[in-house]
Enzyme design. Structure first.
Site, mmCIF file in Angstrom:
data_model
loop_
_atom_site.group_PDB
_atom_site.id
_atom_site.type_symbol
_atom_site.label_atom_id
_atom_site.label_comp_id
_atom_site.label_asym_id
_atom_site.label_seq_id
_atom_site.Cartn_x
_atom_site.Cartn_y
_atom_site.Cartn_z
ATOM 1 N N CYS A 74 -3.534 2.998 4.381
ATOM 2 C CA CYS A 74 -2.972 1.370 5.066
ATOM 3 C C CYS A 74 -4.239 1.341 6.083
ATOM 4 O O CYS A 74 -3.986 2.196 7.127
ATOM 5 C CB CYS A 74 -1.990 1.299 5.872
ATOM 6 S SG CYS A 74 -1.275 0.390 6.554
ATOM 7 N N ASN A 76 -4.127 -0.809 10.070
ATOM 8 C CA ASN A 76 -3.767 -1.086 10.469
ATOM 9 C C ASN A 76 -2.755 0.181 10.449
ATOM 10 O O ASN A 76 -2.487 0.661 11.667
ATOM 11 C CB ASN A 76 -2.223 -2.121 10.973
ATOM 12 C CG ASN A 76 -3.771 -2.778 10.981
ATOM 13 O OD1 ASN A 76 -4.196 -3.198 11.572
ATOM 14 N ND2 ASN A 76 -3.110 -4.496 10.641
ATOM 15 N N ARG A 190 2.020 -5.925 -1.377
ATOM 16 C CA ARG A 190 2.579 -5.148 -2.015
ATOM 17 C C ARG A 190 3.144 -3.872 -1.673
ATOM 18 O O ARG A 190 2.313 -3.054 -0.719
ATOM 19 C CB ARG A 190 1.541 -5.007 -3.549
ATOM 20 C CG ARG A 190 0.380 -3.327 -3.256
ATOM 21 C CD ARG A 190 0.341 -2.948 -4.029
ATOM 22 N NE ARG A 190 -0.837 -1.607 -4.159
ATOM 23 C CZ ARG A 190 -1.548 -1.201 -4.995
ATOM 24 N NH1 ARG A 190 -1.064 -1.110 -5.918
ATOM 25 N NH2 ARG A 190 -2.099 0.471 -4.139
ATOM 26 N N CYS A 199 -3.107 -6.896 8.368
ATOM 27 C CA CYS A 199 -3.173 -6.534 7.112
ATOM 28 C C CYS A 199 -4.394 -5.566 7.199
ATOM 29 O O CYS A 199 -5.492 -6.197 6.757
ATOM 30 C CB CYS A 199 -3.247 -6.770 5.574
ATOM 31 S SG CYS A 199 -3.376 -5.587 4.332
#
Length: 260
Positions: A74, A76, A190, A199
């Protein structure tokens, strides 16, 4: 058991962060993570991260999606955990930490609210009809559209994410509109199974997909998302993307404690 936590957000992408170096919390099952991330019955977040001790790095990042499952990288979240590590006094202005997709370097401003995170190199982009598919630490589908502000991203993204090609493994679905001086991006994620305000791996994927229209070289791509502004910088030689940096704000929202 009382667990201390912090809440951080990066361009509206929000996360629960727990210092797990000396925590009584030994195991997190899926149901507990999902409950903590629930916006009505828990703290509320797009994901949850544990900051863990690591002998060879400043720390290790362990990321859970909002549905409670362990997640892929991820972007961020990575920027937010760097700001969290600075707040904890683990790092100063630079760091090398470990995530699920390998080591990451990052640097952070003195005030601690602007983080530049190095992402993995990317050497493969495929096509799915008129869309692009690539992995920037997480798998992404990128489709260029017009009038993105009016698009039903939830319905369109959910349909693609659950089609026969992607349903089993899942994929993040990004829609992009080229505004000339910047890109406007909206993403169905997702694991969250909804549109998020930003994102990081997604905007990185979008910048790479659309960079194929440009001349090779050093490319800076400003991106607008629902939660603010990000920037992606990389070197592109016509085939491979290297020295990739995801840049943007990472801000502490609040801290607290919760009984588990």
């Amino acid at each position: 058991m009382i667990i201390n936590f912090s809440k951080y957000q990066g361009a509206g992408n929000d996360f629960i962060l727990i210092d797990h170096r000396d925590s009584e919390l030994k195991n997190l099952d899926n149901s507990i993570v999902a409950q903590l991330c629930d916006r009505r019955f828990g703290i509320g977040a797009d994901g949850l991260m544990l900051l863990k001790q690591h002998d060879d790095f400043d720390f290790e990042m362990v990321y859970y999606n909002a549905d409670g499952n362990l997640g892929s990288m991820c972007g961020n979240g990575g920027r937010c955990i760097v700001a969290f590590a600075k707040h904890l006094g683990i790092i100063d202005s630079e760091t090398n930490f470990l995530a699920v997709d390998g080591p990451h370097y990052a640097k952070i401003t003195a005030k601690g609210n602007w983080v530049e995170l190095q992402m993995i190199d990317v050497d493969a982009i495929s096509k799915d009809d008129d869309a692009f598919v690539l992995n920037t630490g997480s798998p992404h589908y990128v489709k260029e559209v017009k009038d993105l502000a009016k698009l039903d991203v939830f319905s369109a993204g959910k349909e693609i994410r659950n089609n026969d090609t992607y349903k089993a493994a899942g994929i993040n679905v990004n829609f992009v509109e080229d505004k000339g001086d910047h890109l406007f991006v909206r993403t169905f994620e997702r694991g969250v199974e909804d549109e998020t305000f930003a994102c990081g791996t997604g905007v990185t994927a979008v910048a790479m997909a659309l960079a194929q229209k440009k001349q090779p070289g050093y490319i800076e791509t400003p991106v607008e998302v629902l939660g603010g502004k990000l920037q992606i910088n990389f070197d592109y030689d016509g085939d491979i993307f290297t020295n990739v940096f995801l840049c943007g704000p990472a801000e502490k929202v609040f801290e607290g404690e919760i009984v588990l």
